[in-house]
Design a protein around this motif. Structure first.
Motif, short mmCIF file in Angstrom:
data_model
loop_
_atom_site.label_atom_id
_atom_site.label_comp_id
_atom_site.label_asym_id
_atom_site.label_seq_id
_atom_site.Cartn_x
_atom_site.Cartn_y
_atom_site.Cartn_z
N ILE A 27 22.03 15.74 36.86
CA ILE A 27 22.82 16.64 35.87
C ILE A 27 23.19 15.83 34.49
N THR A 28 23.52 14.55 34.74
CA THR A 28 23.96 13.92 33.50
C THR A 28 22.77 13.25 32.78
N THR A 29 21.76 12.92 33.33
CA THR A 29 20.57 12.40 32.91
C THR A 29 20.00 13.58 32.43
N GLY A 30 19.78 14.57 32.93
CA GLY A 30 19.11 15.90 32.34
C GLY A 30 19.95 16.21 30.81
N ILE A 31 21.06 16.19 30.85
CA ILE A 31 21.81 16.58 29.69
C ILE A 31 21.58 15.65 28.64
N ALA A 32 21.52 14.49 28.97
CA ALA A 32 21.41 13.37 27.83
C ALA A 32 19.95 13.26 27.51
N LEU A 33 18.74 13.61 28.19
CA LEU A 33 17.79 13.82 27.83
C LEU A 33 17.25 14.91 26.73
N CYS A 34 18.03 15.96 27.22
CA CYS A 34 18.01 17.31 26.53
C CYS A 34 18.47 17.23 25.04
N LEU A 35 19.40 16.13 24.75
CA LEU A 35 19.95 15.91 23.33
C LEU A 35 18.90 15.59 22.27
N THR A 36 17.69 14.86 22.86
CA THR A 36 16.45 14.82 22.03
C THR A 36 15.48 15.96 22.05
N ILE A 37 14.72 16.10 21.07
CA ILE A 37 13.42 16.96 21.13
C ILE A 37 12.39 16.26 22.07
N GLY A 68 12.85 14.42 24.67
CA GLY A 68 13.33 14.39 25.89
C GLY A 68 13.52 16.02 26.56
N ILE A 69 13.50 16.89 26.24
CA ILE A 69 13.72 18.37 26.50
C ILE A 69 12.84 18.41 27.62
N PRO A 70 11.53 18.10 27.76
CA PRO A 70 10.80 18.64 29.05
C PRO A 70 11.29 17.57 30.30
N LEU A 71 11.65 16.41 29.76
CA LEU A 71 11.92 15.46 30.76
C LEU A 71 13.58 15.86 31.44
N GLY A 72 14.47 16.23 30.42
CA GLY A 72 15.49 17.26 31.04
C GLY A 72 15.25 18.16 32.09
N ILE A 73 14.29 18.91 31.64
CA ILE A 73 13.92 20.16 32.45
C ILE A 73 13.65 19.60 33.74
N ALA A 74 12.76 18.63 33.83
CA ALA A 74 12.45 18.07 35.09
C ALA A 74 13.52 17.58 35.79
N ASN A 75 14.05 16.84 35.19
CA ASN A 75 15.43 16.44 35.93
C ASN A 75 16.35 17.59 36.49
N PHE A 76 16.42 18.82 35.76
CA PHE A 76 17.25 19.67 36.48
C PHE A 76 16.45 20.36 37.62
N LYS A 77 15.09 20.27 37.47
CA LYS A 77 14.34 20.83 38.63
C LYS A 77 14.55 19.99 39.90
N LEU A 78 14.96 18.56 39.65
CA LEU A 78 14.93 17.79 40.91
C LEU A 78 16.48 17.87 41.73
N ILE A 79 17.44 18.87 40.86
CA ILE A 79 18.56 18.95 41.55
C ILE A 79 18.64 19.69 42.89
N PRO A 80 17.78 20.75 43.14
CA PRO A 80 17.80 21.47 44.72
C PRO A 80 17.31 20.51 45.61
#
Length: 130
Positions: A86-96, A98-110
């Protein structure tokens, strides 16, 4: 494209998440009871190291032991690893970029919360995404 995303992922967050899963797996492997959970941590750690081009699918015959194991996993290591995603995904979504990488991080949560009873497969395999 998968390779480019995986290389960027590896540099920005994949290596650090892999180290978190490696640490969790080593701590869980201290006891004999924790070894299956440690193996699951290593398996997901390799997935977190190079995630693009692979996906998580349910194992059809997992049953009740995986459900009980998932509850134990959630208490022992799952919520820490999910918090890292969650923290890594939020940090990555702060940049344009990093948005696909942040979304991939959120997909790894489940899978970081409930890993038992799931299998990681390549998306180019037959029946890989089902």
């Amino acid at each position: 494209m998968k390779t480019l995303l995986n290389v960027i992922w590896l540099v920005l967050c994949g290596f650090w998440m892999f180290l978190a899963y490696l640490l969790a797996g080593l701590l869980l492997c201290i006891t004999i009871i924790g070894i299956p959970f440690g193996v699951a941590a290593f398996r997901i750690g390799l997935y977190a190291l190079w995630p693009f081009g692979r996906t998580v699918v349910e194992q059809p015959g997992a049953g009740a032991p995986s459900c009980v194991g998932n509850v134990l996993w959630l208490v022992l290591a799952g919520w820490w690893l999910a918090l890292g995603h969650i923290t890594t995904g939020i940090a990555l979504c702060l940049t344009i970029i990093g948005i696909p990488l942040g979304i991939a991080n959120f997909k790894l949560i489940p899978v970081s919360l409930l890993p038992l009873g799931k299998e990681i497969v390549r998306t180019d395999q037959p029946f890989g995404g089902r």
